[in-house]
Design a protein around this motif. Structure first.
Motif, short mmCIF file in Angstrom:
data_model
loop_
_atom_site.label_atom_id
_atom_site.label_comp_id
_atom_site.label_asym_id
_atom_site.label_seq_id
_atom_site.Cartn_x
_atom_site.Cartn_y
_atom_site.Cartn_z
N CYS A 181 0.82 -1.21 0.00
CA CYS A 181 0.00 0.00 0.00
C CYS A 181 0.86 1.27 0.00
O CYS A 181 1.35 1.69 -1.03
CB CYS A 181 -0.92 -0.11 1.22
N GLY A 403 -4.80 4.23 3.88
CA GLY A 403 -5.92 3.41 3.49
C GLY A 403 -6.71 2.90 4.67
O GLY A 403 -7.66 3.53 5.14
N ARG A 652 -9.94 0.25 -7.36
CA ARG A 652 -11.14 -0.11 -6.61
C ARG A 652 -12.40 0.44 -7.27
O ARG A 652 -12.39 1.56 -7.77
CB ARG A 652 -11.06 0.50 -5.20
#
Ligand SMILES: Nc1nc2c(c(=O)[nH]1)N[C@H]1C(S)=C(S)[C@@H](COP(=O)(O)OP(=O)(O)OC[C@H]3O[C@@H](n4cnc5c(=O)[nH]c(N)nc54)[C@H](O)[C@@H]3O)O[C@H]1N2
Ligand SMILES: Nc1nc2c(c(=O)[nH]1)N[C@H]1C(S)=C(S)[C@@H](COP(=O)(O)OP(=O)(O)OC[C@H]3O[C@@H](n4cnc5c(=O)[nH]c(N)nc54)[C@H](O)[C@@H]3O)O[C@H]1N2
Ligand SMILES: [Mo]
Length: 766
Positions: A181, A403, A652
């Motif tokens: 990430c 995130g 996403r």
């Protein structure tokens, strides 16, 4: 479920968000519980929304968004995955189900053990589960044969206890979701300014004159950020977006909590400027902006005017400007334009906004961090900010937008495969036992170690590594190769069915639920993207008497494996205040932790760089002077593809939380009832002899000869630079080569995957 593609014309938020929230909250089996939960989300006496790591605005009555509401309601489901469910579904059968099906089954309810002979999960008592873990761990030849994965929802208390367990056992193998990430942000910022976190707080967004948003889709992934951006735009702040796609949330927003914006056709413009660089082109774009700023500065000085650079700041606080200027001078406009995909005129506009603003914030997320040269790109964004001293002043600074809701806190309290020596020294002194000094495995290294048979036991504190990690078949083989895999989870997912030779599911309480231990009701703490630490207390009744808190589960494992010689694990699980006392004693910034949590809204951990204290090797903020990468995709790969390569970003949809799929729509991108789509520029569709609506397979091209392929994707025409394409994660993870990782970050390059696109017949069941 109707499948359709219908471009979305409205603003982000608005009635669409309100009606989706309403449908999600009321359409479930527990509407009343959902509403009670939502009213306590992000409130002083409530829980931290498990949705994202954006900061909380204090004093707001409602402090949740559409996607936070989905995350909360999803956890609150009354459906349960019972032993009867597992009797009816073998693991083999479950492997053939979709990720959506698996999570939709509801909450995991009892500890379960995978009986390989029968091919089914069967109930096991907590005590026997812990004893099994102890047998495996105590039978290892070396502590580094254990991998301890963490996903960023775990609380500070659970994460601290987990790292203490692992290190007491003797390993630093803490692969975590951060490795997939924002790792590049931590690495780059630590090199440049001595602290791997953002330097701004939420209130800085009210004071900025310009906000530069790189590679981020807040409309879906950080909806509460849109409030800050909307308020800033109303105050005249310039918002400059750099995004490979035109994301609606960065264009227009109607606040579902503002009657004026809901009842009048008055939505808010978000971006004042919108640039669409090529995938991976941001470093070149920022270099172009810096080149212009340096040129304009030199011209101004020549004419006897004040320059654009903050020379006092640079002289006092920074190192390396000369080298950086030489590198910028050596970077040609031709290279900048080709690599960024933006023209000099466009970059001039961006640079003008930057140079004329007194206070500038730069934010970024996965569009920046999941490339090969992500560390260098973040160094470049930092360089730009250093030129004008845009750091440590109100309304200015650097802001990686995290995130998972507590991913930053997890790292702070020790989930780190490369801990610094000072932290280990403090742990060693405080707990009076040696701490391992060998660096541990990150996520990619852990998968490789499992593939090689070097690691034998895999324990996961949350998350879904089987679906989240790259190279899905390789990751599945890695897990299958383990003697034991243990998943501490709330919901059924791919990682439970792609398991080791022996496997355990340990069901835990979620953030929204009451957690009562021997000393009474407990709360936990989290840290947001702005280094604010605050308490979070669940309000919902647990769904099953068998579920345990993450902290209790970790304590149970530790007790079984290590006994209570140096740490009384059970005492810590009985009363989380005691864990916080240990945190206070071993982590700077957490002094008097328990007392300071009494302040409503929690406390600010502080950021040394924002105070001009540079904890770097040379005590200065460092300019980086990396040249632009020679090519964004390895030349050998380009040559293999004979001119037909596309670069894929995996991203996403609006109806998912990472590997959790809530639904099949991606409203703002106009996709309904489906996820197997690939977004392509109309010219690119034509160039490949394809048509909109055609079915295609995607074939990975990489330096090795491994076949990486996924099929059944429908072509959707989209406003995206020709040559770049986009499709959803995790369906595309089989295409990400395990060893295609960022330089210095080791993060899979999920936003720049070289692929070929080939027409195929329509799938049989569509
Ligand atoms: N509802 C919801 N919220 C979430 C999550 C979720 O899945 N669902 N996930 C959480 C987590 S763990 C994270 S890390 C964050 C992720 O938040 P984001 O980083 O917003 O997530 P992505 O969907 O990966 O979006 C990447 C964005 O970057 C753009 N982009 C891709 N490549 C490039 C590039 O090379 N240059 C530029 N300039 N732009 C590029 C894409 O077009 C897209 O808009 O969100 C968190 N919040
Ligand atoms: N191709 C591609 N791959 C990616 C990305 C991408 O953009 N593209 N993004 C990457 C990013 S940014 C991230 S952060 C990772 C995410 O990777 P992970 O964090 O590993 O995955 P999640 O999907 O967030 O995990 C979901 C699972 O967590 C469990 N869970 C939910 N809440 C809790 C809780 O409170 N406690 C516990 N113990 N378990 C809980 C549930 O069982 C659920 O099934 O994926 C990465 N993978
Ligand atoms: Mo993430």
């Amino acid at each position: 479920m109707t499948r359709k593609i219908k471009p979305y014309q409205g603003p982000a938020g608005g009635w669409g968000a309100l009606s989706a929230t309403t449908r999600f909250v009321f359409g479930s089996q527990q509407p009343a519980a959902n509403i009670r939960n939502l009213l306590r989300a992000n409130q002083v006496k409530g829980f931290d929304c498990p949705g994202c790591a954006w900061g909380d605005e204090q004093g707001k009555h409602f402090s949740f968004c559409e996607n936070g509401a989905k995350a909360i309601s999803w956890e609150a489901t009354t459906k349960q995955v019972t032993p009867a469910f597992f009797r009816a579904h073998s693991v083999g059968k479950l492997q053939r189900q979709s990720d959506y099906f698996l999570e939709y089954q509801g909450r995991l309810e009892q500890p379960m053990y995978l009986n390989r002979e029968r091919g089914h999960y069967e109930p096991i008592s907590w005590e026997n589960a812990f004893a099994l873990i102890a047998r495996h761990l105590n039978g290892l030849d070396h502590p580094d044969q254990l991998e301890l994965y963490t996903s960023g929802r775990a609380s500070n208390e659970a994460a601290y206890l987990y790292q203490l367990f692992g290190r007491s056992f003797g390993t630093n193998n803490f692969p975590d979701c951060s490795n997939l990430c924002h790792e590049a942000s931590g690495v780059a910022l630590t090199q440049a300014i001595g602290v791997g976190k953002g330097t701004v707080t939420l209130s800085d967004f009210e004071r900025a004159d310009a906000i530069l948003v790189f590679g981020q889709n807040p409309g879906t992934n950080h909806p509460r950020m849109l409030h800050s951006l909307r308020n800033a735009a109303h105050n005249g702040t310039a918002i400059v977006s750099f995004n490979n796609l035109k994301e609606r949330g960065l264009e227009r927003f109607a606040d579902p909590q503002s009657p004026l914006e809901m009842l009048t056709p008055k939505d808010s413009r978000i971006s004042s400027h919108y640039f669409c660089p090529r995938l991976g082109g941001d470093m070149a774009a920022v270099r172009g902006m810096a080149k212009l700023v340096l040129e304009w500065d030199a011209e101004a000085l020549k004419r006897g005017k004040p320059g654009l650079l903050d020379r006092d700041f640079i002289a006092q606080h920074t190192h390396g400007l000369e080298d950086y200027m030489a590198t910028v001078a050596a970077t040609s406009w031709q290279q900048i334009e080709v690599q960024s995909g933006l023209s000099r005129a466009e970059l001039r506009q961006a640079a003008e906004v930057y140079a004329s603003a007194e206070r500038v914030i730069c934010t970024w997320a996965m569009g920046i961090t999941q490339h090969k040269h992500s560390v260098a790109t973040i160094r470049e964004i930092t360089n730009l900010q250093l030129l004008r001293g845009q750091l440590g002043r109100p309304g200015a600074g650097l802001c990686p937008v995290r995130g998972h809701s507590n991913v930053q806190g997890n790292r702070t309290v020790g989930i780190n495969e490369q801990p610094d020596a000072a932290f280990l020294d403090r742990l060693q002194q405080h707990f009076k036992q040696p701490m391992p000094r060998r660096p541990g495995h990150n996520a990619v290294a852990a998968i490789q170690a499992m593939l090689d048979g070097e690691a034998k036991v895999f324990i996961a504190l949350g998350g879904n590594i089987a679906a989240a990690a790259p190279d899905t078949p390789a990751t599945a083989r890695a897990l299958a190769n383990c003697d034991l895999t243990v998943q501490i989870s709330t919901k059924l997912n791919r990682s439970h069915v792609m398991a080791g030779k022996e496997a355990l599911i340990l069901p835990c309480l979620g953030r929204t639920e009451e957690d009562v231990q021997a000393s009474g009701p407990q709360f936990i703490t989290v840290e947001d993207s702005f280094s604010m630490v605050h308490a979070s207390q669940g309000v919902a009744k647990p769904k099953s008497p068998h579920q345990r808190s993450e902290t209790a589960i970790i304590a149970g494992m530790a007790q079984a494996v290590l006994g209570n010689k140096s740490v009384d694990w059970q005492a810590l699980a009985n009363n989380y205040d005691l864990i916080r006392d240990h945190i206070a004693a071993t982590l700077p910034g957490f002094e008097q932790f328990n007392e300071r949590l009494q302040q409503p809204g929690g406390f600010y951990l502080g950021n040394s760089a924002a105070r001009y204290q540079w904890q770097t090797g040379n005590g200065k903020a460092n300019f980086g002077s990396d040249p632009l990468p020679a090519s964004l995709i390895p030349e050998a790969v380009t040559a293999k593809a004979q001119g037909m390569l596309s670069t894929l970003q995996t991203l996403r949809s609006h109806d998912q939380y990472n590997t959790t799929i809530y639904g099949m729509d991606d409203r703002y991108r106009g996709v309904y009832g489906q996820r197997m789509v690939i977004f392509m520029h109309p010219d690119e569709i034509k160039r490949r002899g394809l048509q909109e609506g055609d079915w295609v397979e995607l074939i990975g091209v990489w330096l090795d000869d491994v076949e990486r392929k996924v099929g059944g994707f429908k072509v959707v025409a989209y406003d995206i630079p020709p040559g770049d394409v986009a499709a959803y994660y995790p369906e595309t993870n089989p295409l990400v080569p395990l060893h295609s990782v960022g330089d210095g970050s080791h993060t899979p390059t999920s936003k720049s995957i070289p692929i070929l696109i080939r027409k195929q017949d329509a799938p049989r069941i569509i």
